[in-house]
Write an enzyme that holds these catalytic residues in place. Structure first.
Site, PDB file in Angstrom:
ATOM      1  N   TYR A 243       0.796  -1.224   0.000  1.00  0.00           N
ATOM      2  CA  TYR A 243       0.000   0.000   0.000  1.00  0.00           C
ATOM      3  C   TYR A 243       0.831   1.279   0.000  1.00  0.00           C
ATOM      4  O   TYR A 243       0.283   2.363  -0.143  1.00  0.00           O
ATOM      5  CB  TYR A 243      -0.934   0.015   1.203  1.00  0.00           C
ATOM      6  CG  TYR A 243      -2.041  -1.012   1.105  1.00  0.00           C
ATOM      7  CD1 TYR A 243      -3.325  -0.645   0.742  1.00  0.00           C
ATOM      8  CD2 TYR A 243      -1.788  -2.352   1.371  1.00  0.00           C
ATOM      9  CE1 TYR A 243      -4.346  -1.581   0.645  1.00  0.00           C
ATOM     10  CE2 TYR A 243      -2.795  -3.298   1.274  1.00  0.00           C
ATOM     11  CZ  TYR A 243      -4.070  -2.917   0.909  1.00  0.00           C
ATOM     12  OH  TYR A 243      -5.069  -3.844   0.797  1.00  0.00           O
ATOM     13  N   THR A 403      -8.945  -5.579  -5.778  1.00  0.00           N
ATOM     14  CA  THR A 403      -7.719  -5.366  -5.013  1.00  0.00           C
ATOM     15  C   THR A 403      -7.882  -5.658  -3.522  1.00  0.00           C
ATOM     16  O   THR A 403      -6.890  -5.643  -2.791  1.00  0.00           O
ATOM     17  CB  THR A 403      -7.217  -3.929  -5.223  1.00  0.00           C
ATOM     18  OG1 THR A 403      -8.325  -3.017  -5.087  1.00  0.00           O
ATOM     19  CG2 THR A 403      -6.634  -3.776  -6.623  1.00  0.00           C
ATOM     20  N   GLU A 404      -9.098  -5.917  -3.076  1.00  0.00           N
ATOM     21  CA  GLU A 404      -9.375  -6.389  -1.709  1.00  0.00           C
ATOM     22  C   GLU A 404     -10.708  -7.105  -1.702  1.00  0.00           C
ATOM     23  O   GLU A 404     -11.706  -6.589  -2.215  1.00  0.00           O
ATOM     24  CB  GLU A 404      -9.498  -5.228  -0.708  1.00  0.00           C
ATOM     25  CG  GLU A 404      -8.238  -4.603  -0.205  1.00  0.00           C
ATOM     26  CD  GLU A 404      -8.535  -3.537   0.855  1.00  0.00           C
ATOM     27  OE1 GLU A 404      -9.675  -3.514   1.379  1.00  0.00           O
ATOM     28  OE2 GLU A 404      -7.651  -2.731   1.151  1.00  0.00           O
ATOM     29  N   SER A 405     -10.760  -8.270  -1.095  1.00  0.00           N
ATOM     30  CA  SER A 405     -12.023  -8.938  -0.803  1.00  0.00           C
ATOM     31  C   SER A 405     -11.751 -10.034   0.225  1.00  0.00           C
ATOM     32  O   SER A 405     -10.786 -10.788   0.073  1.00  0.00           O
ATOM     33  CB  SER A 405     -12.649  -9.552  -2.070  1.00  0.00           C
ATOM     34  OG  SER A 405     -13.989  -9.918  -1.825  1.00  0.00           O
TER      35      SER A 405
END
Length: 467
Positions: A243, A403-405
């Site tokens: 990040y 990109t996120e889950s």
């Protein structure tokens, strides 16, 4: 011999006349120069008798001049142009100097940035004190209004964490270029994304990662040895998302990923509220790490994002993000990276701000079924799939990378969404059933350094997949 001289003189006269009267109809791409040529020829007269035999020849020196002009045009069809004759030049004077000719402007057209559009109001407001670095946190992706408590925004980094670089200031002027020779090629200008071999490809199943450890009170950075150990544990995931640059994570991640044959998703934590990272500094850190540990090969970086949910959290506008994407692309192309560049947002923020989609090489979204109170763990994958279909439609069928889950294994329930180990297992199984690539599961390890709060259903620290 005199006949030959006469013929040469006549031929020269014809050539001069042709140069002065022929229309120039061939279009050229660039203005180069105006050249004046002055030459002296002999005007020859030959006298012959009745039988045609020459008996007298006279000559007279005569100075003539001609010029040619190369002209560029931006019109589709070349227009005929007659070249004017210049004033005669004195024979003894030197050739006229080359004069520059102004060309049509080569500047790229300006861009109109779309105005900021209000984003999903179901998302909790950002934390009042902006963090120096914010690691991934789940966000809402609910399209319809609900009566449940809003989901969390990224939590702030504890005060004891390592200091972050000075905040990035946004303006229309370009950011400092990376420290390397030569500008980016013309085909890699910020307004027109370059054609990339991996732009239409896919990534293997990935996972998100942050470099912090400890508790909210005793937060600290992981060591290089801990990075190596973590990447060993994550070796089954062939893509790892970072990040920012906090805790010296870029060089250590590159070194570990090269060893494990993994791809990396790079990111910059930008913020207008303070505590954000400098775009140029992060790019230079990536180039330095890749030169040192990756033999200068940027292929290890699969994606590059300039921000994470800043529009959704009312920290940056869509225009801020579009500008950052273009500046990042220019600097990355100059540094040697030719992969996709874009920004990570929630599904609602992406759908409501198509300018971000247009500026990005691929659409990147965070999508968590847990923050929809009507979704049970077993249906997490189907929920995410339906949300990604919305994004593809809004982004003109552009490639979408999740990109996120994920799903937390501890915390308070959100309607039908219960956070516990079994439901985490079921949710991840459901997501894997729907996605085999272009998916980053969130998160590799529990973020024990974060602080829980009610809007996150007290689950902020417990999204770790690897125990």
């Amino acid at each position: 011999m005199k006949s030959i001289v006469l013929a040469s003189a006549l031929a020269a006269g014809i050539l001069v006349g042709t140069a002065n009267s022929r229309p120039l109809i061939n279009q050229r791409a660039l203005v180069t120069e105006v050249v004046f040529v002055t030459e002296t020829i002999e005007n020859v007269v030959v006298y012959v008798d009745k039988k045609g035999a020459p008996y007298l020849t006279t000559t007279e020196a005569k100075t003539t001049s001609a010029h040619s002009v190369v002209v560029s045009t931006t019109s589709v069809t070349a227009q005929p142009t007659t070249v004017p004759s210049p004033a005669p030049q004195v024979a003894s004077s030197p050739a006229a100097p080359v004069q520059p000719v102004a060309s049509a402007s080569s500047a790229m057209p300006s861009f109109e940035f779309a105005p900021s559009v209000s984003v999903n109001k179901n998302k909790a407001p950002a934390v009042a004190s902006a963090p120096p670095y914010v690691a991934p946190s789940p966000s809402v992706h609910k399209a319809k209004p609900t009566t449940t408590t809003p989901p969390p925004s990224p939590t702030e980094k504890p005060a004891s964490s390592p200091p972050a670089p000075a905040p990035q200031q946004f303006s229309s002027s370009p950011a400092p270029a990376p420290e390397q020779p030569g500008p980016p090629p013309p085909s890699a200008t910020s307004d027109v994304p370059a054609k990339k071999a991996d732009d239409s490809g896919v990534l293997p199943m990935g996972i998100t990662y942050d470099p912090f450890k400890g508790s909210a009170q005793t937060s600290d950075c992981k060591s290089e040895a801990e990075f190596a150990s973590d990447f060993e544990k994550m070796k089954d995931y062939k893509a790892v998302r970072l990040y920012g640059q906090g805790c010296n994570q870029i060089p250590w991640a590159v070194k570990a990923a090269v060893k494990q044959n993994q791809k990396l998703m790079a990111g910059v934590y930008m913020s207008n509220k303070g505590g954000g990272e400098d775009l140029g500094q992060v790019i230079r850190a990536w180039k330095s790490a890749i030169d040192r540990y990756g033999s200068g090969n940027w292929n290890i970086v699969a994606l590059f994002s300039v921000e994470n949910e800043r529009v959704n959290d009312h920290d940056m506008t869509a225009s801020d993000v579009v500008d950052a994407i273009k500046r990042a692309r220019d600097q990355l192309r100059a540094a040697g990276y030719n992969g996709p560049v874009g920004a990570v947002e929630t599904v609602p923020a992406t759908v409501e701000n198509p300018s971000i989609c247009d500026a990005s090489d691929v659409a990147m979204v965070n999508c968590h079924a847990f923050f929809d109170s009507d979704v049970i763990a077993e249906n997490a994958g189907k929920f995410v799939r339906s949300e990604i279909d919305r994004v593809k439609q809004a982004c003109n069928n552009k490639r979408v990378v999740v990109t996120e889950s994920g799903w937390p294994h501890q915390g308070d329930p959100n309607g039908k969404a219960f956070p516990n180990p079994e439901n985490q297992r079921l949710a991840l199984e459901s997501i894997r059933a729907e996605f085999s690539n272009d998916m980053f599961l969130h998160n590799a390890f529990d973020a024990t350094w974060k602080s829980d709060f009610s809007a996150s259903f007290n689950a902020e620290r417990y999204w770790g997949i690897i125990q």
